[in-house]
Design a protein around this motif. Structure first.
Motif, short mmCIF file in Angstrom:
data_model
loop_
_atom_site.label_atom_id
_atom_site.label_comp_id
_atom_site.label_asym_id
_atom_site.label_seq_id
_atom_site.Cartn_x
_atom_site.Cartn_y
_atom_site.Cartn_z
N THR A 289 -9.16 -4.83 1.24
CA THR A 289 -10.03 -5.98 0.98
C THR A 289 -9.38 -6.89 -0.06
O THR A 289 -9.38 -8.12 0.07
N ILE A 290 -8.80 -6.27 -1.11
CA ILE A 290 -8.11 -7.07 -2.12
C ILE A 290 -6.96 -7.84 -1.47
O ILE A 290 -6.73 -9.03 -1.73
N CYS A 291 -6.25 -7.14 -0.56
CA CYS A 291 -5.12 -7.77 0.12
C CYS A 291 -5.59 -9.01 0.90
O CYS A 291 -4.95 -10.06 0.86
N ALA A 292 -6.77 -8.86 1.56
CA ALA A 292 -7.27 -9.98 2.37
C ALA A 292 -7.84 -11.09 1.49
O ALA A 292 -7.49 -12.26 1.65
N LEU A 293 -8.70 -10.71 0.53
CA LEU A 293 -9.41 -11.74 -0.22
C LEU A 293 -8.56 -12.35 -1.34
O LEU A 293 -8.56 -13.56 -1.54
N VAL A 294 -7.84 -11.48 -2.07
CA VAL A 294 -7.07 -12.02 -3.19
C VAL A 294 -5.64 -12.37 -2.75
O VAL A 294 -5.12 -13.42 -3.08
N GLY A 295 -5.04 -11.47 -1.96
CA GLY A 295 -3.65 -11.72 -1.54
C GLY A 295 -3.57 -12.67 -0.35
O GLY A 295 -2.49 -13.11 0.02
N ARG A 296 -4.74 -12.94 0.29
CA ARG A 296 -4.79 -13.83 1.46
C ARG A 296 -3.84 -13.37 2.56
O ARG A 296 -3.17 -14.19 3.20
N MET A 297 -3.76 -12.06 2.78
CA MET A 297 -2.94 -11.57 3.88
C MET A 297 -3.82 -10.73 4.78
O MET A 297 -4.62 -9.91 4.30
N ASN A 298 -3.69 -10.94 6.07
CA ASN A 298 -4.47 -10.16 7.03
C ASN A 298 -4.14 -8.67 6.86
O ASN A 298 -2.97 -8.29 6.92
N PRO A 299 -5.15 -7.80 6.66
CA PRO A 299 -4.88 -6.38 6.43
C PRO A 299 -4.11 -5.72 7.57
O PRO A 299 -3.31 -4.82 7.34
N ILE A 300 -4.33 -6.22 8.79
CA ILE A 300 -3.60 -5.61 9.93
C ILE A 300 -2.10 -5.94 9.80
O ILE A 300 -1.24 -5.08 9.96
N THR A 301 -1.83 -7.21 9.47
CA THR A 301 -0.42 -7.60 9.26
C THR A 301 0.19 -6.76 8.15
O THR A 301 1.32 -6.27 8.25
N PHE A 302 -0.61 -6.58 7.09
CA PHE A 302 -0.12 -5.80 5.95
C PHE A 302 0.19 -4.36 6.38
O PHE A 302 1.27 -3.84 6.11
N LEU A 303 -0.77 -3.73 7.07
CA LEU A 303 -0.57 -2.33 7.48
C LEU A 303 0.64 -2.20 8.41
O LEU A 303 1.42 -1.26 8.30
N ARG A 304 0.77 -3.17 9.32
CA ARG A 304 1.93 -3.14 10.22
C ARG A 304 3.22 -3.22 9.43
O ARG A 304 4.19 -2.52 9.73
N GLY A 305 3.21 -4.07 8.43
CA GLY A 305 4.44 -4.29 7.65
C GLY A 305 4.84 -3.08 6.83
O GLY A 305 6.02 -2.83 6.61
N ILE A 306 3.83 -2.33 6.32
CA ILE A 306 4.23 -1.24 5.41
C ILE A 306 4.16 0.14 6.06
O ILE A 306 4.28 1.16 5.38
N ARG A 307 3.98 0.20 7.39
CA ARG A 307 3.75 1.54 7.95
C ARG A 307 4.92 2.51 7.76
O ARG A 307 4.70 3.70 7.58
N GLU A 308 6.15 1.98 7.76
CA GLU A 308 7.27 2.91 7.54
C GLU A 308 7.22 3.47 6.12
O GLU A 308 7.42 4.67 5.91
N ALA A 309 6.94 2.61 5.16
CA ALA A 309 6.87 3.07 3.76
C ALA A 309 5.73 4.08 3.61
O ALA A 309 5.86 5.11 2.94
N TRP A 310 4.61 3.79 4.26
CA TRP A 310 3.45 4.70 4.17
C TRP A 310 3.84 6.08 4.70
O TRP A 310 3.56 7.11 4.07
N ALA A 311 4.50 6.09 5.87
CA ALA A 311 4.84 7.37 6.49
C ALA A 311 5.87 8.13 5.65
O ALA A 311 5.76 9.35 5.47
N VAL A 312 6.85 7.40 5.11
CA VAL A 312 7.87 8.08 4.30
C VAL A 312 7.23 8.63 3.02
O VAL A 312 7.52 9.75 2.58
N ALA A 313 6.30 7.88 2.43
CA ALA A 313 5.61 8.37 1.22
C ALA A 313 4.80 9.63 1.55
O ALA A 313 4.79 10.60 0.81
N PHE A 314 4.13 9.59 2.67
CA PHE A 314 3.29 10.72 3.09
C PHE A 314 4.15 11.98 3.25
O PHE A 314 3.80 13.06 2.77
N ALA A 315 5.29 11.82 3.89
CA ALA A 315 6.11 13.00 4.18
C ALA A 315 6.94 13.44 2.98
O ALA A 315 7.14 14.64 2.78
N THR A 316 7.42 12.49 2.16
CA THR A 316 8.30 12.91 1.05
C THR A 316 7.51 13.26 -0.21
O THR A 316 8.01 13.92 -1.09
N ARG A 317 6.29 12.78 -0.33
CA ARG A 317 5.43 13.00 -1.50
C ARG A 317 6.09 12.48 -2.77
O ARG A 317 5.90 13.03 -3.85
#
Ligand code: ASP
Length: 463
Positions: A289-317
């Motif tokens: 919500t902060i990303c959409a309202l304050v950062g003015r970026m569509n959350p779906i675009t954001f999630l698409r953009g960071i999914r590799e980082a999210w997955a690597v963080a999840f797996a590497t801890r």
């Protein structure tokens, strides 16, 4: 058509979980076959992949901060970006702790399901301890309470895990000592030592100093600036190569973790894990919500953009190990400017840990809900204690290193602040690795939203 990297990562993640579950089912966990398989999985996932990512963290932090700060036009602009970044980090970390505390106080995982059996086991164990105490000292536990508690503290620590040893090493220090040892001394470390030991605080501080000095000198410092700018790009290139290997590595990491931890760890601590994961889910919605309202970026675009980082963080801890991937996703996929990303992300990976902060509060309150009122846990969850937990959870998350299990170690600060004996912490060790995946991926997501928010203000300020 070649499958996209992020799809491959997610498919491999799922395959890793399935392989790990099967391995845990068909192989005897103490057998030779199981141990050898885990050793190979860890070799590929931890030694090779995490090892390679860690290899580039220290030069990356140095180069990216120098490159980022020197690309900011004036001192005044640099100060503004710094203040905005830190303000964003403070606000979101506070929100994360508030979400966690609200949820743990509403759900009360410490009064449910498996918690009941944990309490019963501990009550029986304490009855045995009182008998042991009497046999060893000839004193009655109730009559000689202070001696009994001191005896208990040394008795409970014996033969604990290596994680517990790390926790205990942090105990018995005053807040001032912690400030000096954990913040000031690392910041003023010799930069070569800081680089060699991956002391992020030391590297960040030196990089800022170097960048500000370059900016103050102007033309004569240009070769230094050019060097770090180029170095930054070169490291991103190396990250790109490493990412080609990431699907296999992520699969091995997930398989090893699921096989050794197994879903059974959720059974007794199910409500606790559910509360942490639920809190993290709510916080993720807040971040989007902060990303959409304050950062003015569509959350779906954001999630698409960071999914590799999210997955690597999840797996590497590890937020630090993920940093090269986060920088790459945020700059290349979300189009965030180098000057913002290069400053906000390394600093964020070091000090901004929303998932960890949320988790620390939930964990300590959960333990007090179960064990509050036992012989050696004289605390209740009054308003004052909750406030202390709130503040110390924020501090503990700032102090946590961006490596696996770090949150568990800094939890000692929160526990000791409310007089919860640290030997109670191992009761939640069993599920820590699983929860670390959720909190680390949230930590990284929080840093990325920070970059989006700060970048928006910078862009608007520039137009
Ligand atoms: N593993 C986390 C991180 O790297 C820190 C923690 O243990 O909470 O962000």
């Amino acid at each position: 058509m070649r499958p996209r990297l992020h799809s491959l990562i997610f498919v491999c993640m799922a395959l890793g979980v399935i392989a790990g579950l099967l391995l845990g089912l068909v192989e005897d966990k103490s057998g030779e076959g199981f141990t050898t398989t885990i050793r190979w999985l860890d070799f590929v996932g931890k030694t090779l992949f995490i090892g390679a990512l860690k290899m580039i963290i220290a030069p990356l932090i140095l180069a990216s901060i120098v490159a980022g700060v020197t690309s900011i036009p004036t001192f005044h602009d640099a100060g503004r970006i710094g203040i905005r970044t830190l303000a964003y980090y403070m606000i979101t970390t506070t929100i994360a702790v508030a979400v966690g505390l609200a949820l743990v106080l509403i759900i009360r995982p410490g009064d449910r399901g498996g918690a009941e059996s944990m309490r019963a086991q501990r009550t029986a164990q304490l009855a045995e301890r009182r008998v042991e105490f009497q046999a060893e000292t000839g004193l009655d536990a109730a009559a000689a309470a202070p001696q009994y508690l001191t005896w208990l503290a040394s008795r409970e620590g014996r033969g604990q895990s290596e994680q517990y040893e790390r926790v205990v090493a942090k105990r018995d220090r005053s807040t001032f000592d912690m400030f000096v040892d954990d913040i000031v001394a690392p910041m003023l470390d010799n930069p070569f030592h800081a680089l060699a030991t991956r002391n992020s605080l030391g590297i960040i501080f030196f990089a800022l100093l170097l960048a500000l000095a370059c900016a103050a000198m102007g033309a004569p410092a240009k070769p230094v600036v050019d060097f770090f700018q180029a170095m930054n790009l070169v490291i991103l290139k190396i990250t790109q190569w490493l990412m080609a290997f990431s699907p296999i590595a992520v699969m091995c990491l997930m398989a090893s973790l699921t096989a050794t931890q197994g879903p059974e760890v959720f059974e007794t601590l199910g409500w606790y894990c559910g509360t942490v994961v639920g809190g993290i889910a709510i916080h993720v919605v807040i971040l989007l919500t902060i990303c959409a309202l304050v950062g003015r970026m569509n959350p779906i675009t954001f999630l698409r953009g960071i999914r590799e980082a999210w997955a690597v963080a999840f797996a590497t801890r590890s937020s630090a190990a993920t940093l090269p991937v986060t920088v790459r996703c945020v700059t290349e996929k979300l189009g965030i400017s180098q000057k913002v990303a290069n400053f906000t992300l390394p600093v964020g990976a070091t000090v901004n840990m929303d998932g960890t902060a949320l988790y620390e509060g939930v964990a300590v309150i959960f333990l007090i809900q179960i064990y509050g009122g036992m012989d050696d846990v004289g605390i209740t969850l009054a308003g004052g204690a909750i406030l202390v937990i709130f503040i110390t959870a924020v501090l503990a998350s700032v102090g946590a290193a961006a490596v696996p299990d770090a949150g568990l170690v800094t939890m000692v600060l929160v526990a000791t602040a409310v007089h919860l004996p640290v030997y109670y912490l191992p009761f939640i060790f069993a599920v820590d690795a699983l929860l670390d995946m959720f909190r680390t991926s949230t930590n990284v997501m929080g840093d990325a939203v920070g970059a989006v928010v700060v970048d928006r203000f910078e862009r608007e300020g520039a137009t």
